[in-house]
Design an enzyme around this catalytic site. Sequence first.
Site, PDB file in Angstrom:
ATOM      1  CB  SER A 166      -0.932   0.029   1.223  1.00  0.00           C
ATOM      2  OG  SER A 166      -0.182   0.144   2.423  1.00  0.00           O
ATOM      3  CB  ILE A 212       5.358   5.557  -0.226  1.00  0.00           C
ATOM      4  CG1 ILE A 212       4.700   6.882   0.147  1.00  0.00           C
ATOM      5  CG2 ILE A 212       6.698   5.819  -0.910  1.00  0.00           C
ATOM      6  CD1 ILE A 212       5.387   7.605   1.287  1.00  0.00           C
ATOM      7  CB  SER A 251       9.724  10.869   8.258  1.00  0.00           C
ATOM      8  OG  SER A 251       8.909  11.929   8.726  1.00  0.00           O
ATOM      9  CE1 TYR A 274       6.889   6.453  10.798  1.00  0.00           C
ATOM     10  CE2 TYR A 274       7.979   8.556  10.415  1.00  0.00           C
ATOM     11  CZ  TYR A 274       7.397   7.407   9.926  1.00  0.00           C
ATOM     12  OH  TYR A 274       7.323   7.211   8.560  1.00  0.00           O
ATOM     13  CE  LYS A 319      10.705   6.170   8.924  1.00  0.00           C
ATOM     14  NZ  LYS A 319      10.876   5.072   7.940  1.00  0.00           N
ATOM     15  CB  THR A 328      -0.253   6.875   2.685  1.00  0.00           C
ATOM     16  OG1 THR A 328       0.170   7.326   3.979  1.00  0.00           O
ATOM     17  CG2 THR A 328       0.734   7.334   1.630  1.00  0.00           C
TER      18      THR A 328
END
Length: 486
Positions: A206, A208, A332, A358, A362, A393
């Site tokens: 799904s 990207i 990100s 998150y 990253k 998304t």
Amino acid sequence: MLTMEGNMSKVITLDKTIEVTRKLHEAFAYVSEFSRIEQWDPAVASASKLTTGKPGIGSRYQIDMKAGFSLYYEIIEFEVNKRLLMTVDSTLFTAIEEIVFTTTDTGTKVRYIANFNFPAPIAIISRLNPAVMNWVGNTALEGLRKALEDNFTTPKASNVLAAADKLILPGVWRFTRLGYTSSRKRWNALSAYMYDRHVVITGATSGIGLAAAKQLAELGAELTLVVRDKNKAQQVVRELIEQTGNTRINIELADMSLMKDVHALADRLLKAGNQVDILINNAGALFNPRKQTTEGLEQSFALLLLGPYILTERLHSLLAKSESARVVNVLSGGMYSQKIQVNDLQSQRGEYSGSTAYARAKRGLMILTEEWAKRWQGDDISVNAMHPGWVDTPGVVNALPEFYRVTKCFLRNPEQGADTITWLAAAKEASKVSGKFWLDREQHPSHLSKRTVETAAQRKQLLVALEKLEKTTATTKPKQRKKATS
């Protein structure tokens, strides 16, 4: 050459030839997917394929011209590695276009022959200005020549771009679809031949990841999709085959947040022994509240940092077997706000924030990007990271509903977000640089503030911690030596 026929000069013929050093089958593969004309004809605003599957008889395309009208192409004759014959329909003219490919001592000759049939009023204008048609043909063929020669330089870091990133408005604007639209005006053609390349991509069912998988399948690459849900993956594979005509799409089941799955995946790939030309670490999700996996690891850390670390480290030997291998890490823009917390990698201290966890993970993957780039430069492996921008998304809708509500009119579609993944995986010029952070095929700084920069000691501490966890989570234990018998 340009000629005109008929009492009213209604038919105009163009006959032009270029020679390139590109191999014939590579030149044909690029040109025959005619939607790519927007990459090499400056008169084209956009191009889309109206049919599915590989190019062939019956394939149809819509070509929107910058002059404000559209052309509708249909392939009526198709000889692999030899010839294309297409009809063209529009409000201004109809045409028959033929492209012929022949091998030369140094590469390929491409001959373009077109017969344009203009209605009488437009034909009079065309007769008065024959040089216009000649210029249009020359410009398009020169663009095709440059695309096929594929001798573009790697985009360099820009001080102006770096300065803009540090300012809130210009920096944030670049994350939107408007930033994408602005940047793509400066892009070169992507004529990479990927039929001999094997791509392993995580999180490809799904968003990207799926968009990148489709783009790479269209370029002819063999794909191994790392997925969690077998039924969903099988449906994705069926759709990709139908859309692209590429049947070389494989499935590997693994939950990238479970290290037993990651090790088992690496074991299977290593046992198969097929080289991995491109590894794309894309699988991701944002978790709120804090959760642990069944292995006792915080989910963000496990999925976004430890999983990619173990998979990439363990596949090093398969990457090293490839000529010009690549690793692409999907990051990100949120990492700009965070410094790696080497003493709290699993967010056990203080109040938990899914967005912060998150971003820190990253940030850690950016550090790994730079470390792998240095360590593997002698192995002909380029390692780069990219930021897809703000993309519409399911993950964004579910994890950041308020952000989505405010920004949805500015969000990119998944295909726009995936473009730089595909470019880093495929473009010839992208293999010439390593250890960088990219957005829309342009280099961006990995830090916007000194407060997010880790020390050498912190970087080493991170690597030691990840290496230790790689060993302790391994599913394959060393065999115990049997006791000798008398």
